[in-house]
Structure formats: C-alpha cells, structure tokens
Design an enzyme around this catalytic site. Structure first.
Site, PDB file in Angstrom:
ATOM      1  CE  LYS A   1      -7.759   6.882  16.082  1.00 28.40           C
ATOM      2  NZ  LYS A   1      -8.601   5.664  15.962  1.00 28.40           N
ATOM      3  CB  SER A   2      -2.890   1.621  16.289  1.00 23.46           C
ATOM      4  OG  SER A   2      -3.801   1.869  15.255  1.00 23.46           O
TER       5      SER A   2
ATOM      6  N   GLY B   1     -14.025   2.312  17.126  1.00 24.63           N
ATOM      7  CA  GLY B   1     -14.125   0.944  16.615  1.00 24.63           C
ATOM      8  C   GLY B   1     -13.053   0.054  17.215  1.00 24.63           C
TER       9      GLY B   1
ATOM     10  CB  SER C   1      -9.458  -6.181   9.680  1.00 19.12           C
ATOM     11  OG  SER C   1      -9.806  -5.648  10.949  1.00 19.12           O
TER      12      SER C   1
ATOM     13  CD  GLN D   1     -10.532  -1.593  14.242  1.00 17.53           C
ATOM     14  OE1 GLN D   1     -11.622  -1.957  13.819  1.00 17.53           O
ATOM     15  NE2 GLN D   1     -10.239  -0.325  14.466  1.00 17.53           N
TER      16      GLN D   1
ATOM     17  CG  ASP E   1      -6.711   4.568   9.597  1.00 15.22           C
ATOM     18  OD1 ASP E   1      -7.788   4.092   9.199  1.00 15.22           O
ATOM     19  OD2 ASP E   1      -6.109   4.137  10.595  1.00 15.22           O
TER      20      ASP E   1
ATOM     21  CE  LYS F   1     -11.099   1.562   7.770  1.00 19.05           C
ATOM     22  NZ  LYS F   1     -10.557   0.719   8.846  1.00 19.05           N
TER      23      LYS F   1
ATOM     24  NE  ARG G   1     -12.582   7.854   7.378  1.00 26.45           N
ATOM     25  CZ  ARG G   1     -11.715   7.422   8.271  1.00 26.45           C
ATOM     26  NH1 ARG G   1     -10.751   6.597   7.905  1.00 26.45           N
ATOM     27  NH2 ARG G   1     -11.776   7.811   9.524  1.00 26.45           N
TER      28      ARG G   1
ATOM     29  NE  ARG H   1      -7.710   8.240  10.711  1.00 25.71           N
ATOM     30  CZ  ARG H   1      -6.878   8.478  11.730  1.00 25.71           C
ATOM     31  NH1 ARG H   1      -6.195   9.608  11.786  1.00 25.71           N
ATOM     32  NH2 ARG H   1      -6.713   7.597  12.702  1.00 25.71           N
TER      33      ARG H   1
HETATM   34  C1  S3P Z   1      -6.783  -0.056  13.553  1.00 20.47           C
HETATM   35  C2  S3P Z   1      -6.946  -0.815  12.428  1.00 20.47           C
HETATM   36  C3  S3P Z   1      -7.565  -0.304  11.188  1.00 20.47           C
HETATM   37  C4  S3P Z   1      -7.607   1.212  11.163  1.00 20.47           C
HETATM   38  C5  S3P Z   1      -8.100   1.778  12.466  1.00 20.47           C
HETATM   39  C6  S3P Z   1      -7.199   1.353  13.610  1.00 20.47           C
HETATM   40  C7  S3P Z   1      -6.155  -0.666  14.739  1.00 20.47           C
HETATM   41  O1  S3P Z   1      -8.893  -0.775  11.075  1.00 20.47           O
HETATM   42  O2  S3P Z   1      -8.404   1.666  10.098  1.00 20.47           O
HETATM   43  O3  S3P Z   1      -8.125   3.188  12.408  1.00 20.47           O
HETATM   44  O4  S3P Z   1      -5.734   0.057  15.660  1.00 20.47           O
HETATM   45  O5  S3P Z   1      -6.063  -1.904  14.784  1.00 20.47           O
HETATM   46  P1  S3P Z   1      -9.234  -2.255  10.526  1.00 20.47           P
HETATM   47  O6  S3P Z   1      -8.674  -3.227  11.463  1.00 20.47           O
HETATM   48  O7  S3P Z   1     -10.746  -2.308  10.487  1.00 20.47           O
HETATM   49  O8  S3P Z   1      -8.635  -2.365   9.184  1.00 20.47           O
END
Ligand code: S3P
Length: 444
Positions: A29-30, A106, A179, A181, A328, A355, A359, A404
C-alpha cells in the site's frame, strides 16, 4: 456482546484445516501510493506494475486525476493494477474544481498536502468520518514553516484548504514523531523549494520515499534518522514494480502460526527492513518464520516469507525504537501475543490512538472478549497471553470500520474452532479486498 447497535456484521467460519503451499499478497500500500503520486508529479509517462487495487490507492488515483494527471491503470488477472500515469511535470498540478475526498486514506491526505504546497493553487482536502478525526497539524506545522498557508489557519482536522506558493522555503525539520507520512509530505514539498530540506526523526520510519524519489530523478540523502532532498529538482517519469505488502502478509503469517499443521510460503513480499519488524517480533516470540531474499524492485528488497505453525510461543518486549517498524502490525501481533505464554509489552504506542480507529482501546476491548488480560500503562500496551485460549461461542467483534482490526478479529474465527462475527467487515477493501478468499485458498 449485544449486536443491537452495531453496524452489519459478517460471520467468519473456521477454515477447518491447515494452511499450506505458496501464495502472494496484494501490492504494498505505501509503495503503491507513492508510485501513483510521484508518477503524477513527474514529467512524462511512468509505467507502474503490481499496484494495489484497493479503496485507499483508488483515493490517490482520483486525487491526482483531479489535479491534472492522466491515469491509465487497469485491473490485471492477478488482482493488481498496471499501466501508465502521465504527470503534470514542470507545469504543475491544475486547480481542482472541487474538494478532494481522500476517503479513509491518511496517506493520500497527508502526502497530498506536501504535493500541492509548492504550487500556486488552493486545494481543499477532506475524507470520511474516520479520516476527519485524525491529526493533521503534524503536517500543517512544517509546511507552514516552509511558507504554505492553511484555512482554517492552524487546523487539526480535515477538511483543510492548502494554499500553496511557488516561493516555498527549504527547512531543517526536527520531527516530534517517527512518521513516514510527515517525512514524505515535507520531502515532497522540499523537492520544489529552494535549498536543502531535511527531516530528522526520533526513530526511523519507513523509507520508501527516500528509496523511490531517486528513481524519479530526485536525489535524496538518508541516514538512519535523517532524510534530505535538494530543491528545486526536476521530477522525471520512471517505471515502478510494486512488491507484495508485508502488512498484508502479516495476517497470512499469523494465520499459519496459529493453525495447527500449517506451513506457507508468502512470495514476492517487500522485505524492506523498516517494514518487517513484525518478523523480528515473531522470531523473539519463538515463531517459526524466516525471510529469504530473492532480489529487488528498484531499491526495495523483496523475497519470500516462510511460516510454520508454532505450538509454543512466548511473550516478548518491543522497545519504543522498534515501534515504527511494526506500527501497522500491532493489532495482529497482539492477537498472536494473546496465544503466547507470558506477557508481551509494546512500548510507547500512543500513535495507535490516532490510526484508522483508536486501536489501543480496540485491541484491549477485543482481547477482553477472548478472556485475555490486556491493559495500557501510560502509552505502553501489555498483553498477558494464554496458550490454552478457548474462544467462546457467539463472539461479535467491533472492527470500528478499521481494516486491520477487521482482519485481526476475523483470524479468531478462521483459525479457531468456532465462528466469530466482525462488524463492518467490508472495510478490509481499504488494503486487502480478497483477504478471506486468499486465506481459504491456502486450505487445500
Ligand atoms: C504510512 C506510514 C505510517 C503507516 C501508514 C502508512 C506511509 O503512518 O501507519 O499505514 O505509507 O507512509 P505514519 O506516517 O502516521 O506513522
């Protein structure tokens, strides 16, 4: 538990046998989000393969289309998406006509803020009820330091309008949290700002952005906790082959560990060390699991995860420095810990509260339904496992609409002797639409 006030639920029947043989999981996914988003930002046409076909990634696809990229990704026989994305390149994204709805994603919402910040457009970003509750100031704060402005002025929650500017300033940002993200949003904005932008993290988060940006002609620097980019750079189209998602593989691995007689090989999974912390945790619990490297896609290592049923598991401690690498997977690791002898502790997991659902509370609540003692102390999660766990009849787990959690509680029924029900199970479409079908396929 009464089902009166819960959304519709799905009954998960026991698989009724051991899991065996080889399988694949959907695209990561990422990496899929980044492939779509970076291709949209680049000049020219990128070819993408193995892209996850799920609600979250579709949110990213719709977002870049609204900003002027042309996406021609088609569903393949193996369930992935493949095809081309033609980006807006040096011209920049176009002003969208309407707010961009990121659904439950997110990653889409937060990365998008960094993507639009360096351009003279105003983009309203919103999402579903769950996403509208998630913290956004962590992204807004560094982007505001770089020169972007926001409406409302210092927002915590979506909807948020980002007013970008071509005169973004590079920054050296000491991030308060690990993070990916946040790091990615700042690095993507920094790609078009004048000078060197760096992000320093308290612990290393996943590094897909640092690994993939150079493929799109944007050099990055990266050490364990510091990532950097020099702008303004010219993003050029690239080809990306997305490996399987270790976060999805973790559910298949847990199913094999908990189901007597099982032995599975999960092929073509990303073995990026920042993503397979759950393998290290399971090893420490005494699980029979190992990875074997088979090559790399770009700079992303990939290979096979082999997992066998393990009758005796023991509790372990996961230190705060390792939490980002399992973030995750904590719901499913918590379920495995519930079957282990002794106490498992996940240190400093406050992030679990923000999240797709809270969770931390949901894990404790669900394990309590199983008769397993789990509790929080400060931001630490404790689970007192029970190797002789007997699942009572008629359990209904609340997924809180969180993919999840839905998959974690589904494993209680799938790997056990009595069916369980899970509310809102269709939310698995966010990351792993064929989860149940894939599990059933392994019972031969
Ligand atoms: C992700 C980063 C993580 C993860 C999310 C996907 C990403 O979140 O929990 O499912 O693709 O960069 P955070 O950046 O908030 O830690």
């Amino acid at each position: 538990m009464s089902t009166e006030n819960l959304p519709p639920y799905t009954t998960i029947e026991p698989l009724g046998g051991a899991l065996s043989g080889a399988c694949r999981v959907p695209g990561d996914k990422s990496i899929s989000h980044r492939a779509v988003l970076f291709a949209a930002m680049a000049e020219g046409t990128s070819h993408l393969e193995g892209v996850l076909d799920s609600e979250d990634v579709r949110a990213s696809i719709r977002a870049v289309e609204a900003l002027g990229a042309t996406v021609d990704l088609r569903a393949q026989a193996d369930g992935t998406l493949a095809g081309t994305v033609t980006g807006w390149g040096a011209e920049g994204p176009s002003q969208p006509a309407a707010p961009i709805d990121c659904g439950n994603s997110g990653t889409t919402a937060r990365l998008l803020m960094g993507i639009v910040a360096p351009w003279d457009i105003a983009v309203t970003i919103t999402g579903d009820a769950s996403l509208q509750k998630r913290p956004m100031r962590r992204i807004v704060a560094p982007l505001a330091k770089m020169g972007a402005t926001f409406e409302p002025e210092s927002p915590e929650h979506l909807p948020i309008t980002v007013h970008g500017t071509r005169r973004l300033r590079a920054i050296e940002y000491a991030s308060p949290m690990a993070s990916a993200q946040l790091k990615t949003a700042v690095l993507l904005a920094g790609t078009f700002a004048e000078g060197i932008t760096t992000v320093t993290e308290p612990a290393p988060s996943r590094n897909h952005t640092e690994l993939m940006l150079p493929e799109f002609n944007v050099p990055t620097t990266a050490s364990t906790r510091v990532a950097g980019v020099e702008g303004p750079a010219e993003m050029l189209a690239s080809d990306v082959v997305v490996p399987g998602d270790p976060s999805s593989a973790a559910f298949i691995a847990a199913a094999a560990l908990l189901t007597p007689g099982s032995s599975v090989a999960i092929e073509n999974v990303s073995l990026n060390p920042a993503r397979i912390g759950f393998v290290r945790t399971l090893e420490r619990m005494g699980a029979s699991i190992e990875e074997s490297y088979r090559g790399a896609e770009g700079k992303e290592p990939r290979g096979t995860l082999s997992v066998q049923f393990t009758p005796v598991l023991r509790g372990c401690e996961v230190p705060s420095q390792h939490i980002a690498s399992v973030i995750d997977e904590i719901p499913v690791l918590a379920l495995v810990a519930a079957h282990a002898r002794g106490i498992t502790v996940f240190h400093e997991v406050g992030e679990l509260r923000v999240k797709e659902s809270d969770r931390l509370v949901a894990i404790i609540e669900g394990l309590a339904q199983l008769g397993v003692d789990a509790w929080e102390e400060g931001d630490d999660l404790f689970i007192e496992g029970n190797p002789d766990l007997a699942v009572p009849e008629g359990l209904v787990f609340n997924s809180h609409g969180d993919h999840r959690l839905a998959m974690t509680w589904a494993l209680v029924g799938a790997c056990g002797r009595v069916p369980v029900s899970v509310t809102d199970f269709t939310c698995v479409a966010v990351s792993y639409p064929d989860f149940l079908a894939d599990l059933k396929e392994l019972v031969r």
